[in-house]
Design a protein around this motif. Sequence first.
Motif, PDB file in Angstrom:
ATOM      1  N   ALA A 189      -0.555   2.913  -1.254  1.00 42.10           N
ATOM      2  CA  ALA A 189       0.701   3.416  -1.832  1.00 42.10           C
ATOM      3  C   ALA A 189       1.598   2.055  -2.364  1.00 42.10           C
ATOM      4  O   ALA A 189       1.740   2.059  -1.220  1.00 42.10           O
ATOM      5  N   ARG A 190       1.340   1.078  -3.499  1.00 39.13           N
ATOM      6  CA  ARG A 190       2.473  -0.357  -3.367  1.00 39.13           C
ATOM      7  C   ARG A 190       3.489   0.257  -3.003  1.00 39.13           C
ATOM      8  O   ARG A 190       4.448  -0.324  -2.936  1.00 39.13           O
ATOM      9  N   TRP A 191       4.551   1.078  -3.375  1.00 37.28           N
ATOM     10  CA  TRP A 191       5.910   1.223  -3.062  1.00 37.28           C
ATOM     11  C   TRP A 191       6.251   1.118  -1.751  1.00 37.28           C
ATOM     12  O   TRP A 191       6.845   0.461  -1.529  1.00 37.28           O
ATOM     13  N   THR A 220      -1.088   8.145   2.796  1.00 36.24           N
ATOM     14  CA  THR A 220      -1.902   7.691   1.623  1.00 36.24           C
ATOM     15  C   THR A 220      -3.482   7.109   2.228  1.00 36.24           C
ATOM     16  O   THR A 220      -4.161   7.411   1.954  1.00 36.24           O
ATOM     17  N   GLN A 280      -9.527  -1.855   4.207  1.00 37.05           N
ATOM     18  CA  GLN A 280      -9.679  -2.761   2.689  1.00 37.05           C
ATOM     19  C   GLN A 280      -9.814  -4.215   3.410  1.00 37.05           C
ATOM     20  O   GLN A 280      -9.736  -4.997   2.594  1.00 37.05           O
ATOM     21  N   PHE A 306      -0.123  -4.437  -1.180  1.00 36.37           N
ATOM     22  CA  PHE A 306      -0.072  -4.271  -2.563  1.00 36.37           C
ATOM     23  C   PHE A 306      -0.349  -5.337  -2.932  1.00 36.37           C
ATOM     24  O   PHE A 306      -0.858  -4.763  -4.429  1.00 36.37           O
ATOM     25  N   ARG A 307      -0.652  -6.399  -3.017  1.00 35.65           N
ATOM     26  CA  ARG A 307      -1.481  -6.750  -4.101  1.00 35.65           C
ATOM     27  C   ARG A 307      -3.086  -6.425  -3.674  1.00 35.65           C
ATOM     28  O   ARG A 307      -3.998  -6.084  -5.113  1.00 35.65           O
ATOM     29  N   THR A 308      -3.604  -6.000  -2.806  1.00 30.88           N
ATOM     30  CA  THR A 308      -4.953  -4.474  -3.028  1.00 30.88           C
ATOM     31  C   THR A 308      -4.779  -3.589  -3.998  1.00 30.88           C
ATOM     32  O   THR A 308      -5.578  -2.940  -4.113  1.00 30.88           O
ATOM     33  N   GLY A 309      -3.502  -2.496  -3.557  1.00 35.53           N
ATOM     34  CA  GLY A 309      -3.145  -1.952  -4.399  1.00 35.53           C
ATOM     35  C   GLY A 309      -3.990  -0.377  -3.798  1.00 35.53           C
ATOM     36  O   GLY A 309      -4.327   0.691  -4.137  1.00 35.53           O
ATOM     37  N   VAL A 310      -4.624  -0.272  -2.812  1.00 35.50           N
ATOM     38  CA  VAL A 310      -5.719   0.483  -2.192  1.00 35.50           C
ATOM     39  C   VAL A 310      -4.213   1.854  -1.201  1.00 35.50           C
ATOM     40  O   VAL A 310      -5.083   2.713  -1.923  1.00 35.50           O
ATOM     41  N   LYS A 314     -10.855  -7.295   0.447  1.00 37.54           N
ATOM     42  CA  LYS A 314      -9.924  -7.151  -0.687  1.00 37.54           C
ATOM     43  C   LYS A 314      -8.640  -7.916  -0.182  1.00 37.54           C
ATOM     44  O   LYS A 314      -7.859  -8.682  -1.190  1.00 37.54           O
ATOM     45  N   THR A 363      -6.919   9.012   1.750  1.00 37.80           N
ATOM     46  CA  THR A 363      -7.773   8.315   0.514  1.00 37.80           C
ATOM     47  C   THR A 363      -9.400   8.984   1.518  1.00 37.80           C
ATOM     48  O   THR A 363     -10.138   8.792   0.835  1.00 37.80           O
TER      49      THR A 363
END
Length: 227
Positions: free
Chosen positions: A160-162, A202, A68, A154-158, A71, A206
């Motif tokens: 797992a944000r948690w 995650t 990523q 976290f910002r990219t969201g690609v 992003k 993907t």
Amino acid sequence: MNVTTAGLIRAAGAAAAAAGAIFIAVQIGHPSFDSYTSETAEWVVRGSAKAVMTVLALAGLTGMYLHQHRKAGVLGLIGYLVFAAAYLAIFSVEIIAVVVLPALVEAQPGFVNDVVIASGGGSPTGDIGALQTWFDVTGVLYLSGGLLFGIALFRTGVLARWAAALLAASTLGTAALAVLPEAFDRPMAVPEGIALIGLGVTLWRTQRRAATAPGAPAGSIQESVVR
């Protein structure tokens, strides 16, 4: 056997998850920082496991960033470089614990324990020279790198944000160990292990989804997943 970009990214995801699992496992029953000279063999085994963990974590972090990088932007690049540097520094610390310190146990037991205590953020009673500076630099790189890279993920969201949020919070939270009793050292390490497992799984998934997506050539993996 064809080596594809997506296949390497999947491997990086597996490496990150494995690193997280090892990071958690080595905390179980870990001896105290002042017991190196009396439990050298156990320290060497655990230090070797930690060294392997850092290599796996570096592979995982690299895969996360490459997956990523557009992003993630500048923040992601800086976070990745700083966090990767931190893990390289941690690797060097573990090599010292595994290779150098055992040779000094009999001749300089006080120095050995001082080095181990300082590496854990404690205050040694004697002078350990430039190693103290190296440990301090490693700590700064670890805290800032984990925070920045976690925020970027976290910002990219690609992924797992948690898990990205947990990575940022857990690395920053280790700063509190400077004022907390040693009993908190091991439990405080577990959240980052969980974060690495979550991010690694995650990342692997993907690529799995990309490989099985409609239109993907049979037996191959789409190269466009790294963008």
